[in-house]
Enzyme design. Structure first.
Site, PDB file in Angstrom:
ATOM      1  N   GLU A 111      -4.539 -28.006  11.441  1.00 54.14           N
ATOM      2  CA  GLU A 111      -4.416 -27.428  10.355  1.00 54.14           C
ATOM      3  C   GLU A 111      -5.652 -26.281  10.014  1.00 54.14           C
ATOM      4  O   GLU A 111      -5.033 -25.146   9.641  1.00 54.14           O
ATOM      5  CB  GLU A 111      -4.720 -28.433   8.932  1.00 54.14           C
ATOM      6  N   TYR A 159       0.785  -1.256   0.034  1.00 52.26           N
ATOM      7  CA  TYR A 159      -0.013   0.121   0.176  1.00 52.26           C
ATOM      8  C   TYR A 159       0.854   1.270  -0.064  1.00 52.26           C
ATOM      9  O   TYR A 159       0.344   2.458  -0.433  1.00 52.26           O
ATOM     10  CB  TYR A 159      -0.931   0.247   1.230  1.00 52.26           C
TER      11      TYR A 159
END
EC number: 5.6.2.2
Length: 328
Positions: free
Chosen positions: A164, A78
């Site tokens: 996970e 950005y």
């Protein structure tokens, strides 16, 4: 040393300009010290943008190491969206820079925003005096972005369970896994492919405290790949995985060999799944047990998610696996 290496690279480029040579950067392929390189050149239209991004990153890293601090990929993007165009471009350029300098993302100070969550019997003491105390908060805490600011870990845990997925993390938390089994537990997730901080904290818990670390992942090629990233480190950053890999990691499930017996909710493998399996089989340091599970996936052409055993995950599956040492 890092500053000297960056300055040496830039001086060579200036010399190339002076003598009107091709302005080219050499990116090592594979392990450092190898003979294979990929070249990116300003003179080559197809690699000119990548060349500019690498130089942009080298300048930013040089500045960071003089003034101190770090930045994130998102923040860097950005700051100059016109130059960078999209975040995947700067992520790829960061990998090039790490290979050129033979160092890690953390060492150069250009970090990915952390995704990891942690809960259970643990306190993280930061160098600025902040204390991230899971015991007091009694809920999930987001892991810090820069693990180099982690000064000390305090825990009396008996085991670490890496999961996970965030959904399974939340399910086990809501099921109050911390009050089961008569064990003090740390629960941690990287929400899929783990960031550096999540992998480093898992590494620290296993090496500094000698706590057994188990991982729960889908019985599919991507779940197995994530397990191997925790265990051996990232393939793309294998040269800098010393503080982010956990070789003692125990894969507790879900194992492909359990498809059809323990797990009955299955999905056929896709073409990408089969390609991923064959790619993983080419990796080094994969144990015979893991290879067998990969071949079972190829044979059965079926995969299963952790959600297929969610009904009995915390009450039967996990304690049975832990108590009987059923892991790979």
């Amino acid at each position: 040393e890092l500053l000297k290496n960056i300055e040496h690279i830039v001086l060579r480029l200036v010399s190339s300009l002076k003598y009107e040579e091709s302005v080219t950067l050499k990116i090592p392929l594979g392990l450092p010290g190898g003979l294979k390189f990929r070249r990116i050149s300003y003179n080559n239209r197809s690699s000119r943008h990548r060349f500019c991004l690498v130089l942009h990153l080298l300048a930013e890293i040089h500045r960071l190491h003089i003034v101190g601090g770090s930045c994130t990929i998102r923040g860097l993007y950005y700051r100059d969206t016109a130059l960078i165009r999209s975040q995947p471009y700067i992520v790829a350029a960061r990998l090039d820079v790490c290979r050129m300098l033979n160092t890690s993302y953390v060492q150069i100070g250009v970090l990915s925003a952390t995704k990891g969550l942690i809960s259970g019997d643990i306190q993280l003491i930061m160098s600025n005096g902040d204390v991230l105390n899971c015991n007091e908060y009694c809920g999930a805490i987001a892991l810090p972005t820069d693990f180099q600011q982690l000064e000390r870990i305090v825990t009396d845990a008996d085991l670490v369970l890496v999961v996970e997925k965030e959904s399974i993390f939340e399910s086990l938390t809501s099921d109050n896994i911390f009050s089961k089994y008569g064990l003090r537990i740390i629960l941690i997730t990287g929400k899929g492919y783990p960031d550096c901080t999540t992998r480093h904290i898992v590494h620290r818990l296993a090496t500094d405290f000698k706590i057994p670390v188990y991982i729960l992942a889908d019985a599919d090629p991507f779940g197995i790949e994530i397990m191997l990233v925790y265990k051996h480190g990232s393939q793309s950053m294998s040269f800098s995985s010393a503080t982010m890999a956990t070789p003692a990691l125990r894969w507790i499930g879900l194992h492909p060999s359990e498809i059809g017996s323990v797990s009955t909710r299955t999905v056929p493998l896709t073409q990408n799944d089969n390609k991923k399996i064959r790619n993983i089989l080419c990796w080094q340091h994969i144990s015979l047990g893991v290879r067998k599970e990969l071949f079972i996936l190829l044979e059965k052409q079926l995969k299963a998610e952790i959600e297929s055993v969610i009904d009995f995950l915390s009450c039967y599956y996990l304690p049975n696996k832990i108590n009987r040492n059923l892991f790979l």
